[in-house]
Design a protein around this motif. Structure first.
Motif, PDB file in Angstrom:
ATOM      1  N   THR A 140       0.801  -1.221   0.000  1.00  0.00           N
ATOM      2  CA  THR A 140       0.000   0.000   0.000  1.00  0.00           C
ATOM      3  C   THR A 140       0.834   1.271   0.000  1.00  0.00           C
ATOM      4  OG1 THR A 140      -0.152   0.037   2.412  1.00  0.00           O
ATOM      5  CG2 THR A 140      -1.910  -1.129   1.213  1.00  0.00           C
TER       6      THR A 140
ATOM      7  N   GLY B 126      -5.235   4.592  -1.982  1.00  0.00           N
ATOM      8  CA  GLY B 126      -6.256   5.369  -1.296  1.00  0.00           C
ATOM      9  C   GLY B 126      -6.574   4.831   0.081  1.00  0.00           C
ATOM     10  N   GLY B 127      -7.171   5.685   0.898  1.00  0.00           N
ATOM     11  CA  GLY B 127      -7.523   5.266   2.241  1.00  0.00           C
ATOM     12  C   GLY B 127      -8.546   6.183   2.883  1.00  0.00           C
ATOM     13  N   GLU B 128      -9.281   5.617   3.783  1.00  0.00           N
ATOM     14  CA  GLU B 128     -10.315   6.347   4.510  1.00  0.00           C
ATOM     15  C   GLU B 128      -9.683   7.253   5.573  1.00  0.00           C
ATOM     16  OE1 GLU B 128     -13.519   6.265   3.634  1.00  0.00           O
ATOM     17  OE2 GLU B 128     -12.846   4.992   1.989  1.00  0.00           O
ATOM     18  N   PRO B 129     -10.469   8.146   6.155  1.00  0.00           N
ATOM     19  CA  PRO B 129      -9.959   8.998   7.229  1.00  0.00           C
ATOM     20  C   PRO B 129      -9.371   8.176   8.378  1.00  0.00           C
ATOM     21  CG  PRO B 129     -12.091   9.800   6.482  1.00  0.00           C
ATOM     22  CD  PRO B 129     -11.863   8.457   5.815  1.00  0.00           C
ATOM     23  N   THR B 130      -8.422   8.769   9.065  1.00  0.00           N
ATOM     24  CA  THR B 130      -7.806   8.169  10.250  1.00  0.00           C
ATOM     25  C   THR B 130      -7.914   9.171  11.394  1.00  0.00           C
ATOM     26  OG1 THR B 130      -5.643   9.055   9.636  1.00  0.00           O
ATOM     27  CG2 THR B 130      -6.172   6.809   8.864  1.00  0.00           C
TER      28      THR B 130
ATOM     29  N   LYS C 177      -6.195  12.422  10.718  1.00  0.00           N
ATOM     30  CA  LYS C 177      -6.779  13.196   9.603  1.00  0.00           C
ATOM     31  C   LYS C 177      -8.243  12.757   9.470  1.00  0.00           C
ATOM     32  CE  LYS C 177      -4.759  10.234   6.022  1.00  0.00           C
ATOM     33  NZ  LYS C 177      -5.919   9.380   5.910  1.00  0.00           N
TER      34      LYS C 177
ATOM     35  N   THR D 221     -11.131  13.913   8.686  1.00  0.00           N
ATOM     36  CA  THR D 221     -12.070  14.271   7.624  1.00  0.00           C
ATOM     37  C   THR D 221     -11.465  14.118   6.238  1.00  0.00           C
ATOM     38  OG1 THR D 221     -11.404  16.592   7.680  1.00  0.00           O
ATOM     39  CG2 THR D 221     -13.225  15.939   9.124  1.00  0.00           C
TER      40      THR D 221
ATOM     41  N   THR E  46      -9.971  11.819   3.113  1.00  0.00           N
ATOM     42  CA  THR E  46      -9.882  10.550   2.401  1.00  0.00           C
ATOM     43  C   THR E  46      -8.817  10.684   1.327  1.00  0.00           C
ATOM     44  OG1 THR E  46     -12.211  10.037   2.774  1.00  0.00           O
ATOM     45  CG2 THR E  46     -11.120   8.906   0.933  1.00  0.00           C
TER      46      THR E  46
ATOM     47  N   ALA F  32      -7.392   9.714  -2.170  1.00  0.00           N
ATOM     48  CA  ALA F  32      -7.908   9.133  -3.411  1.00  0.00           C
ATOM     49  C   ALA F  32      -7.056   9.640  -4.573  1.00  0.00           C
ATOM     50  CB  ALA F  32      -9.365   9.527  -3.618  1.00  0.00           C
TER      51      ALA F  32
END
Length: 134
Positions: free
Chosen positions: A43, A59-63, A66, A68, A70, A72
């Motif tokens: 990744t 890509g990855g979702e919020p953590t 961070k 808010t 994403t 992409a």
């Protein structure tokens, strides 16, 4: 507390979100000649290019650091919010070399009087420029 910012022991890394790690890694290694420094679980890939660091990430979702945001890859290659310029001594020669390695340019080099430049994209549409100052 150290208040030196920036300091000589800092380095800047450009993060590029990619859709396909293999094709992006190959592009930066085989077309541009970047050196792979390390990879993380398919990744993330850290590269060094001309003294700069590039971090390719999928890509990855919020953590939680961070919440808010994403990650992409670019959705429209014709709308750019980030580009990288590679200053070269001979734009035409660099163009021919990169083209022979598979880079696809928007146009051949254009002479603007003060510089000669042309643009190409990585597999996800991130814009790169080669530029020769005159």
């Amino acid at each position: 507390m150290n208040t030196d910012f920036p300091s000589s022991d800092m380095e800047l890394t450009h993060i590029l979100v990619v859709s396909n790690m293999e094709s992006s890694r190959s592009f930066y290694r085989d077309v541009l000649g970047a050196t792979i420094v390390r990879e993380y679980g398919g990744t993330s890939c850290v590269l060094n290019f001309q003294g700069s660091w590039l971090l390719l990430v999928t890509g990855g979702e919020p953590t939680k650091d961070k919440p808010t945001v994403t990650f992409a890859p670019p959705q429209d290659a014709n709308k750019i919010s980030h580009a990288m310029t590679i200053r070269v001594p001979d734009c035409q020669s660099a163009y021919e070399t990169l083209k022979s390695r598979g880079a696809v340019f928007l146009t051949p080099p254009v002479d603007w009087g003060a510089e000669i430049r042309c643009f190409f994209r990585d597999p996800d549409g991130h814009l790169l420029e080669i530029s020769q100052a005159l």
